[in-house]
Design a protein around this motif. Structure first.
Motif, PDB file in Angstrom:
ATOM      1  N   ASP A 194       0.833  -1.206   0.000  1.00 10.74           N
ATOM      2  CA  ASP A 194       0.000   0.000   0.000  1.00 10.74           C
ATOM      3  C   ASP A 194       0.870   1.260   0.000  1.00 10.74           C
ATOM      4  O   ASP A 194       0.628   2.194  -0.756  1.00 10.74           O
ATOM      5  N   MET A 195       1.878   1.244   0.840  1.00  9.98           N
ATOM      6  CA  MET A 195       2.705   2.440   1.002  1.00  9.98           C
ATOM      7  C   MET A 195       3.648   2.665  -0.172  1.00  9.98           C
ATOM      8  O   MET A 195       3.963   3.797  -0.514  1.00  9.98           O
ATOM      9  N   LEU A 196       4.093   1.574  -0.809  1.00  7.88           N
ATOM     10  CA  LEU A 196       5.141   1.712  -1.825  1.00  7.88           C
ATOM     11  C   LEU A 196       4.649   1.640  -3.271  1.00  7.88           C
ATOM     12  O   LEU A 196       5.309   2.163  -4.176  1.00  7.88           O
ATOM     13  N   HIS A 197       3.481   1.030  -3.498  1.00 10.31           N
ATOM     14  CA  HIS A 197       3.080   0.864  -4.896  1.00 10.31           C
ATOM     15  C   HIS A 197       2.789   2.166  -5.639  1.00 10.31           C
ATOM     16  O   HIS A 197       2.870   2.166  -6.872  1.00 10.31           O
ATOM     17  N   PRO A 198       2.499   3.296  -4.937  1.00 14.01           N
ATOM     18  CA  PRO A 198       2.322   4.516  -5.737  1.00 14.01           C
ATOM     19  C   PRO A 198       3.547   4.849  -6.597  1.00 14.01           C
ATOM     20  O   PRO A 198       3.423   5.512  -7.620  1.00 14.01           O
TER      21      PRO A 198
END
Lengths: 368, 368
Positions: A194-198
């Motif tokens: 969630d935190m890194l996929h952007p």
């Protein structure tokens, strides 16, 4: 005993100690734009990791992402409101918001009923976020269980979570989280995604700084995400940034928690119910007798009615200071302080509930 | 010591013991259609779980799914060929095939290089599957890391893997797999989703029986999938069916394994290389001297050249029996037996490699 983990918070929390234990950085400065938010200027957002990267993006009007998740359990209360306010601020500063419903985490760590979880997320959480000013058009809102209609995006997101598993050992999981179960482990890996996929090419494209504003209990997820991101060599992830806010006290003390209705005021509570809860449950920093109170004065630091004002319900610093001074001097009585808070809450809830009615129309498309 | 796990097979395997240890069922009967496959009628497919459900589907011409995965490491060899033959048989009986490239599992348990893994899967594995007769049109071929272009399908598949985590404890993981790592654990959960997701409404729709034909080492995945499927109450999963085949011996004994080039004959080996390997490495069941061999005879049960014929290269049961009899009697020498196997392999590889060239054109669309 003090416990601060993503799944449990109890005891009296010493934030200075938490900063040292978790290895957080204290806030020395932040962009003037953040000053508009009482949470920032009153030190409620008390620590960070690598916030410099975000300050720099704000000051130079560069792109950045703000990512956070919501756990759809129980009612949306004044504690949750803090995160929404931060999202609205960052959105006004040009950030793209990623907002996930942690339904798979909730399924694995709480209630295994996806339909109920998803309904709560929409009717309770998303509706309140929108009523608090979140602009859905500048927000990638998603469920962990339904990342995207676009298969490429979903594949990239879930694969990232799976790939992180190679880069973290069991002992590291235990060191970060203490007790761990398979469900909590997969939830943690999904949160790292969630935190890194952007930053993946399927999403924002080029690596952009990502800020994760959380309550202090969520830092383990950040530690995991930060470690994992630097070990997965396929991607040149920019290290995550995060801020930490203190917990809004529950009415009776501790943390305001949706699992205890006498601890919280929900944003869907009627003004009457809210007033009743303040009168009946809000812990007072005043003295036992009127005479004693006039003589010794009250303690606003532990007074929950005062803290509710301080956490943002009274945005005017001067007015807040005056209330604090008068309470400390004994001029302002507990009942009078509660009356101020009740008046503010009544006004807020009435206005908010009008905005909620409008917001409900916007969320219809997410109901199924 | 004998080890039979999804990640390691070593020692001399006693299949009778395995049946008892794993709680498998012996094959008493199977539909006559299965008889066309030497693997079935020669007892190489030696055990099953709940195959009755599949027999019933075959006999009543009802829909069923056959699901299996491939681990894209090294060369596609005669051991792998067994699975392909079963898929082709079931496809001819009307089954829908689900074939996954276990790239996320390979990433987590072997080589963390997705691009290389995916290229091997296509150029080596898929190409050989097609050359062996698999019809791509009746097959849902996918990578674990890229389930579908359709987001709804991907979301359903990955969410299922995540949700299974709630229903299995760490102690169960340890009991099923022995040593376990976070990477192996998430791989196992994803495999459970591989086996069960064909029954989801986003895929085959109504619950259909799913058969998973595997080597005996893969049973732990089946045990996990079977347990998980019955605990997740959201779905009325039909219990998984499975069959187990014996391991094709490696040239020098043990299991034919892509990690040891002297143990296998790859389907891309030149006939000359294959002949050389048989001559040099294939373990012989013959006697030490010519005189002794003529007197005592050879042992086809341990003779790898004979076993290669038995595993399917000599499809004619009578011819195979004759070879066996003559070898046992001492009439047929090891060199002569090897010559028969080499002749068969040479013919097979030449024909197969022509089919491979055609198949290469079909797989182009999967290369990226």
């Amino acid at each position: 005993m003090v416990t601060v983990t993503p799944w449990e918070v109890k005891g009296n929390i010493d934030y200075e100690k938490l900063i040292k234990e978790f290895g957080l950085q204290e806030f020395k400065e932040f962009p003037k734009e953040c000053n508009t938010l009482p949470l920032f200027r009153r030190g409620i957002i008390f620590a960070h990791r690598d916030f410099g990267r975000i300050s720099e993006a704000i000051e130079n009007k560069k792109k950045f992402v703000v990512m956070t998740g919501l756990m759809p359990s129980g009612k949306f209360h004044f504690g949750h409101k803090m995160v929404a306010e931060q999202l609205v601020l960052y959105q006004s500063l040009g950030a793209k918001i990623y907002l996930t419903v942690a339904d798979l985490e909730a399924y694995n760590s709480r209630i295994p009923d996806m339909k109920a979880l998803q309904q709560t997320a929409i009717e309770e959480y998303l509706t309140n976020y929108l009523a608090l000013g979140l602009d859905l058009k500048k927000c990638d809102f998603y469920f962990q269980s339904k990342r995207s209609k676009d298969g490429k995006k979903s594949n990239a997101y879930y694969s990232l979570a799976n790939m992180f598993a190679r880069h973290i050992t069991f002992n590291e999981f235990k060191a970060i989280y203490g007790e761990i179960t398979p469900g909590k482990m997969t939830s943690a890996l999904l949160q790292a995604a969630d935190m890194l996929h952007p930053q993946l090419p399927e999403f924002e494209g080029k690596a952009q700084p990502v800020l994760v504003p959380v309550g202090a209990d969520q830092d383990p997820h950040l530690r995991l995400g930060r470690d994992a991101s630097q070990r997965i060599k396929e991607y040149n992830f920019v290290q995550l940034s995060s801020t930490y806010h203190k917990f809004l006290p529950g009415l009776g003390g501790g943390k305001m928690s949706s699992s205890d209705p006498t601890s919280y005021i929900a944003l869907s509570d009627s003004p009457e119910d809210a007033a009743h809860k303040i009168k009946k449950y809000a812990f007072s920093g005043g003295q036992a007798t009127l005479e004693e109170h006039r003589k010794k004065g009250g303690n606003p630091d532990v007074d929950v009615s005062f803290q509710i004002l301080r956490y943002g319900l009274e945005p005017d610093d001067k007015k807040l200071q005056k209330i604090s001074d008068e309470y400390k001097s004994g001029k302002l009585l507990t009942g009078e302080l509660k009356a101020i808070t009740i008046e503010k809450i009544t006004y807020f809830l009435k206005e908010h509930q009008k905005r909620r009615e409008k917001a409900k129309k916007q969320v219809d498309k997410f109901l199924f």
